[in-house]
Design a protein around this motif. Structure first.
Motif, PDB file in Angstrom:
ATOM      1  N   ALA A   1     -53.076  -4.220  55.668  1.00  0.00           N
ATOM      2  CA  ALA A   1     -53.460  -4.839  56.940  1.00  0.00           C
ATOM      3  C   ALA A   1     -54.911  -4.622  57.338  1.00  0.00           C
ATOM      4  O   ALA A   1     -55.275  -4.896  58.468  1.00  0.00           O
ATOM      5  N   HIS A   2     -55.766  -4.149  56.461  1.00  0.00           N
ATOM      6  CA  HIS A   2     -57.174  -4.032  56.812  1.00  0.00           C
ATOM      7  C   HIS A   2     -57.822  -5.412  56.823  1.00  0.00           C
ATOM      8  O   HIS A   2     -57.528  -6.271  55.977  1.00  0.00           O
ATOM      9  N   TYR A   3     -58.738  -5.594  57.756  1.00  0.00           N
ATOM     10  CA  TYR A   3     -59.254  -6.924  58.087  1.00  0.00           C
ATOM     11  C   TYR A   3     -59.787  -7.676  56.896  1.00  0.00           C
ATOM     12  O   TYR A   3     -59.646  -8.910  56.785  1.00  0.00           O
ATOM     13  N   ASP A   4     -60.446  -6.977  55.960  1.00  0.00           N
ATOM     14  CA  ASP A   4     -61.105  -7.659  54.840  1.00  0.00           C
ATOM     15  C   ASP A   4     -60.106  -8.259  53.862  1.00  0.00           C
ATOM     16  O   ASP A   4     -60.484  -9.075  53.015  1.00  0.00           O
ATOM     17  N   HIS A   5     -58.843  -7.891  53.989  1.00  0.00           N
ATOM     18  CA  HIS A   5     -57.801  -8.409  53.100  1.00  0.00           C
ATOM     19  C   HIS A   5     -56.897  -9.452  53.755  1.00  0.00           C
ATOM     20  O   HIS A   5     -56.112 -10.093  53.051  1.00  0.00           O
ATOM     21  N   CYS A   6     -57.002  -9.622  55.087  1.00  0.00           N
ATOM     22  CA  CYS A   6     -55.981 -10.461  55.735  1.00  0.00           C
ATOM     23  C   CYS A   6     -56.442 -11.267  56.943  1.00  0.00           C
ATOM     24  O   CYS A   6     -55.651 -12.042  57.483  1.00  0.00           O
ATOM     25  N   PHE A   7     -57.688 -11.139  57.385  1.00  0.00           N
ATOM     26  CA  PHE A   7     -58.102 -11.914  58.553  1.00  0.00           C
ATOM     27  C   PHE A   7     -58.308 -13.391  58.222  1.00  0.00           C
ATOM     28  O   PHE A   7     -58.496 -14.197  59.125  1.00  0.00           O
ATOM     29  N   GLY A   8     -58.227 -13.763  56.950  1.00  0.00           N
ATOM     30  CA  GLY A   8     -58.285 -15.173  56.571  1.00  0.00           C
ATOM     31  C   GLY A   8     -56.935 -15.842  56.457  1.00  0.00           C
ATOM     32  O   GLY A   8     -56.836 -17.017  56.068  1.00  0.00           O
ATOM     33  N   ASN A   9     -55.848 -15.145  56.831  1.00  0.00           N
ATOM     34  CA  ASN A   9     -54.488 -15.657  56.607  1.00  0.00           C
ATOM     35  C   ASN A   9     -54.266 -17.050  57.166  1.00  0.00           C
ATOM     36  O   ASN A   9     -53.615 -17.903  56.533  1.00  0.00           O
ATOM     37  N   ALA A  10     -54.763 -17.316  58.381  1.00  0.00           N
ATOM     38  CA  ALA A  10     -54.450 -18.578  59.050  1.00  0.00           C
ATOM     39  C   ALA A  10     -54.906 -19.786  58.248  1.00  0.00           C
ATOM     40  O   ALA A  10     -54.312 -20.866  58.353  1.00  0.00           O
TER      41      ALA A  10
ATOM     42  N   ASP B   1     -69.683 -13.389  64.591  1.00  0.00           N
ATOM     43  CA  ASP B   1     -69.035 -14.471  65.323  1.00  0.00           C
ATOM     44  C   ASP B   1     -67.814 -14.994  64.563  1.00  0.00           C
ATOM     45  O   ASP B   1     -66.779 -15.320  65.175  1.00  0.00           O
ATOM     46  N   LEU B   2     -67.923 -15.062  63.230  1.00  0.00           N
ATOM     47  CA  LEU B   2     -66.800 -15.549  62.430  1.00  0.00           C
ATOM     48  C   LEU B   2     -65.618 -14.583  62.486  1.00  0.00           C
ATOM     49  O   LEU B   2     -64.455 -15.000  62.608  1.00  0.00           O
ATOM     50  N   VAL B   3     -65.892 -13.291  62.399  1.00  0.00           N
ATOM     51  CA  VAL B   3     -64.813 -12.314  62.503  1.00  0.00           C
ATOM     52  C   VAL B   3     -64.202 -12.348  63.904  1.00  0.00           C
ATOM     53  O   VAL B   3     -62.976 -12.287  64.076  1.00  0.00           O
TER      54      VAL B   3
END
Length: 255
Positions: free
Chosen positions: A67-76, A118-120
């Motif tokens: 669940a760290h951001y660099d592995h999953c914040f692109g899920n959508a 801004d993207l994050v």
């Protein structure tokens, strides 16, 4: 292989990104594919999707290693596809996603990386919805992919992705080119988890970051982690296998 992909097994590809030295994976099946991890925000996810589409037009399933951001914040960006992870990963992303976002955005702005910040900041937090407690077997276009929770290590919910013909995506349970990250880790349990991973490794092992490794590297990293635990328990955080800052973080997490 096009678009930065390197084939590490038959129909099993790795894309190593300059940003954070992060690895993502692609498993090709007959009329289907599986993507391992989604990167840090929708812009990076779009880049990864374009790379996937340069190889295959087929529908995907997505797996998050943790669940760290660099592995999953692109899920959508991969919806409406299924997103698989451990149950703990989904819970952790719900619990910590906004906190992670705030910390990363602050660090990026402090570094003058306003556009990336801004993207994050704009990335939807989209938890996985197909959850693994222990093991799950996926059919990716006729290819078996096994998702395994082997125990706590880098986090309390690391997922290992095992492709039937020999490649393992280890997420951040394995780190090449830098010390393992202990911020959310369970140092006392991590060596045993790596021992289980070592027992599965019969071919290439893809770490969350860095170059592709093998079973010997996994075994060596397990020995380093045992040395970390021994040094911390002996009060010798300045005499471990990693730099002092990493050792101090491990000491704070040792239970």
């Amino acid at each position: 292989m096009t678009a930065g992909w390197v084939e590490v097994g038959e129909g099993v590809l790795v894309r190593r990104h300059a940003e954070l030295d992060l690895n993502c994976g692609l498993v090709l099946g007959d009329g289907a594919c599986l993507v391992v991890d989604s990167r840090s925000h929708l812009g990076e996810a779009a880049d990864l999707i374009a790379a996937v589409r340069s190889v295959t037009p087929h529908p995907w399933t997505l797996v998050n290693t943790h669940a760290h951001y660099d592995h999953c914040f692109g899920n959508a960006a991969f919806r409406p596809a299924e997103v698989w992870a451990t149950r703990g990963c989904a819970a952790d992303l719900v619990a910590t996603g906004e906190q992670q976002r705030a910390a990363v955005v602050r660090q990026l702005r402090d570094a003058g990386r306003t556009r990336t910040a801004d993207l994050v900041a704009a990335a939807p937090i989209d938890p996985p919805d197909h959850l693994v407690d222990d093991v799950a077997h996926l059919d990716v276009g006729g290819r078996e992919v096994v998702l395994r929770f082997l125990g706590r290590g880098h986090t309390d919910h690391d997922l290992v992705v095992e492709v039937a013909d020999g490649v393992i995506f280890a997420g951040d349970l394995v780190e090449e080119g830098a010390p393992p990250a202990f911020d959310d880790a369970f140092p006392a349990e991590w060596p045993a988890t790596l021992g289980r991973l070592h027992g599965l490794a019969g071919g290439p092992v893809v770490p969350g970051h860095g170059a592709v490794v093998d079973a010997a590297f996994v075994g060596a990293q397990r020995e380093e982690l045992l040395a970390v635990v021994a040094a911390v328990r002996a009060g010798r955080t300045d005499d471990g296998p990693y730099d002092p800052a990493t050792m101090r973080t491990a000491a704070r997490r040792l239970r």
